[in-house]
Write an enzyme that holds these catalytic residues in place. Structure first.
Site, PDB file in Angstrom:
ATOM      1  N   HIS A   1       7.649 -22.080  21.400  1.00 47.98           N
ATOM      2  CA  HIS A   1       6.608 -22.452  22.354  1.00 47.98           C
ATOM      3  C   HIS A   1       5.374 -22.987  21.642  1.00 47.98           C
ATOM      4  CE1 HIS A   1       8.332 -19.587  25.675  1.00 47.98           C
ATOM      5  NE2 HIS A   1       9.179 -20.517  25.294  1.00 47.98           N
TER       6      HIS A   1
ATOM      7  N   ASP B   1      10.489 -18.259  21.573  1.00 50.35           N
ATOM      8  CA  ASP B   1       9.137 -18.093  22.116  1.00 50.35           C
ATOM      9  C   ASP B   1       8.159 -18.600  21.052  1.00 50.35           C
ATOM     10  OD1 ASP B   1       6.676 -16.860  23.374  1.00 50.35           O
ATOM     11  OD2 ASP B   1       8.186 -16.052  24.711  1.00 50.35           O
TER      12      ASP B   1
END
Length: 598
Positions: free
Chosen positions: A421, A388
């Site tokens: 991300h 993430d």
């Protein structure tokens, strides 16, 4: 002269420095708790004119210890990847970063040292000394070995009680040691004025059983309605509704913290030929076959009556959660396989993350480190390969966030970002404002984005006074830079009152950055011009892109783009601008269409 100064200032220093001399570094300091009985970590800021500086020399008590570049190769897991990145830059396209930290090792306990640092130019000549900083090493701490308190370290027996017993027995200034071995454990609770060391060869392995993590752990924000389970390592009150303050906590060592969250799909070889773990990329429909601890915790919450979506989004444990802690140092260890996030810092002050390794890809929501409503943080010399966001900042949700403290004052430098991300992420929780962030001298290869700023039209607050500079990126999968109000988290629970004010990103400066092989978008700005929600005050200066990506701007005001250059941009003009005003373009190649120069 290599740098411009007012005439009177130049005359004032001419008697002490030759006109050709390099400037010394500034703001030499020892980060919070970045020292013990054997070592001291130093960091400093680059001088204003640093283009010709290639290294920094560090002196202790007048004696040369060495250069920052060589030292960084000894202590930073990021440095071998940074070196490889530049070895592959055969076109000399990329901006070269500067290393501005040093770890002095092999020091004597309880001893005072006087440090200075000098800039080193391409010609090998040194600057004058920086201002002196004095730091004393600690005395040798009292040692509390968890094996002496009954821990087995065999990877099978549950060692929670024994480890907690050692922590509870620990006296002020002590060190709780996990020696070589594998220690399976449920939730552990730290206290003030202690060090937890996971030694080389040691693994703190999270139990895969939900019952080993107290159901009553913490609430994310004061107005949140869901009580989340405790993490593997915690500095939290045992009652999540009560306030308890902590101070002076260190988590260090060359060992591993493994959350045991997901099944390991396989190992992959990275660009250096090193094996990296690859965890099954799950979601709230596949956790039963993919999860270990994640599966058990979601099943427990569903059995208690929670719907699957909320259980999946709220009821998985992170690796570390600290709240209301003043002075924290994380150093040296490796993070693996969290069921949820990696390291969470809630309402903390003065937090340092240095020389750590994060291998959590592609564990769902497997962030590297997160700060929420906190003040003062340094993140440097770390390797991130995450499922993430890598470094994430949050500041509360919706209308009630205005009563919270902002998230502020962060310095991120000399890190390597592989998967994730975003390298540096502001949002999506922006309610109390995220502000005063400096990210510089970082390298990435393969992240979705570089600077990722995300919010919604009902979140409130935003991010401001952000500087992203002197960095290099390659192979950004989505956007190199994104500023959006169009963010949606499918697992988020709307347990807060919506704000009537949209989030906003303003006063953001990006300078001296190179982006190679940018894919989906080079720069993307998505305000909400239909409802009068504009981002504003963005400044891009001396930024170079290669690859097919384009600029997509909508809902932006009062911003400037200077010396932004594209190569290999394919057919057509790379600039797509609409519903914006007050934009200035100078030395932009290729130039925007005249109709877009608003």
């Amino acid at each position: 002269m290599p740098y411009a100064r007012p005439l009177l200032t130049t005359l004032a220093i001419s008697c002490s420095l030759p006109l050709w001399a390099k400037e010394p570094p500034t703001k030499l300091q020892v980060p919070t708790l970045a020292y013990d009985d054997q070592q001291i970590i130093l960091v400093w800021e680059k001088p204003a004119d640093h283009a010709d500086i290639t290294d920094y020399h560090v002196y202790a008590n007048g004696k040369l210890l060495g250069g920052s570049n060589a030292n960084n190769g000894q202590v930073s897991p990021a440095k071998p990847y940074i070196d490889r990145f530049y070895q592959q830059d055969t076109r000399n396209f990329h901006h070269r970063i500067a290393i501005h930290s040093y770890t002095a090792q092999g020091l004597a306990p309880d001893t005072e040292y006087r440090f200075t640092v000098r800039s080193v130019g391409r010609d090998g000549k040194e600057s004058a000394d920086s201002p002196v900083i004095t730091q004393r090493t600690t005395a040798v701490p009292a040692l509390f070995d968890v094996k002496q308190y009954g821990a087995k370290g065999d990877g099978r027996a549950l060692d929670t009680v024994a480890i907690q017993r050692a922590i509870d027995a620990c006296t002020a200034g002590c060190k709780v040691l996990l020696p070589a071995g594998t220690y399976k454990s449920g939730s552990l609770y730290l206290k003030s004025n202690m060090t937890l060391e996971i030694a080389e060869g040691a693994t703190l392995l999270g139990s895969e059983r939900a019952e080993d993590y107290p159901r009553q752990g913490y609430i994310q924000y004061p107005y949140s309605t869901t009580v989340r389970p405790a993490s593997l390592i915690n500095a939290l009150p045992r009652d999540p509704r009560k306030h308890q303050a902590f101070e002076n906590i260190r988590i260090v060592g060359k060992g591993v913290i493994d959350g045991n969250g997901w099944k390991r799909h396989a190992d992959v070889l990275d660009e250096r030929g090193q094996a990296l773990p690859f965890y099954l990329p799950s979601d709230n429909t596949r956790y039963l076959q993919d999860g270990l601890l994640a599966k058990a915790q979601v099943e427990r919450a569903v059995a208690e009556g929670m719907n699957v979506k909320d259980a999946y989004g709220q009821m998985r444990s992170s690796l570390v959660t600290l709240r209301n802690v003043t002075n924290v140092f994380y150093g040296g260890f490796t993070v693996l396989n969290p069921a949820y996030h990696g390291i969470m810092n809630l309402e903390t002050e003065n937090v340092v993350l240095a020389n750590t390794t994060h291998k959590t890809y592609d564990a769902n929501n497997g962030d590297g480190i997160e700060f929420a409503n906190s003040r003062g943080s340094m993140v440097f010399n770390n390797f991130f390969d995450t499922g993430d966001d890598c470094v994430n900042f949050a500041a509360g949700t919706g209308a009630d966030a205005v009563r919270q403290k902002p998230q502020e004052d962060a310095w991120i430098f000399n890190n390597y970002f592989r998967k994730g991300h975003g390298m540096v992420v502001a949002g999506s929780h922006t309610g109390a404002w995220i502000q005063n962030i400096l990210a510089e001298d970082n390298v990435s290869d393969g992240t979705d984005t570089g600077l990722r700023m995300k919010s919604t039209n009902f979140m409130g607050g935003g991010a401001r006074n952000v500087v992203f500079r002197d960095s290099s990126m390659r192979n950004t999968v989505k956007q190199a830079f994104i500023f959006t109000l169009d963010y949606n988290d499918p697992n988020a629970k709307l347990d807060y009152q919506k704000s009537t004010i949209a989030g906003q990103f303003r006063d953001v400066r990006v300078s001296d950055v190179t982006v190679e092989n940018a894919q989906l978008a080079a720069i993307e700005v998505k305000g909400d011009s239909l409802h009068g929600a504009y981002h504003q005050g963005l400044a891009f200066e001396r930024v170079r892109f290669s690859g097919p990506a384009k600029v997509k701007i909508d809902g932006l005001q009062g911003s400037r783009f200077e010396a932004v250059h594209f190569s290999e941009a394919g057919t057509g003009n790379p600039w797509q601008v609409g519903s914006s005003e007050g934009l200035v373009f100078k030395d932009v190649r290729p130039a925007p269409e005249p109709a877009h120069s608003l």
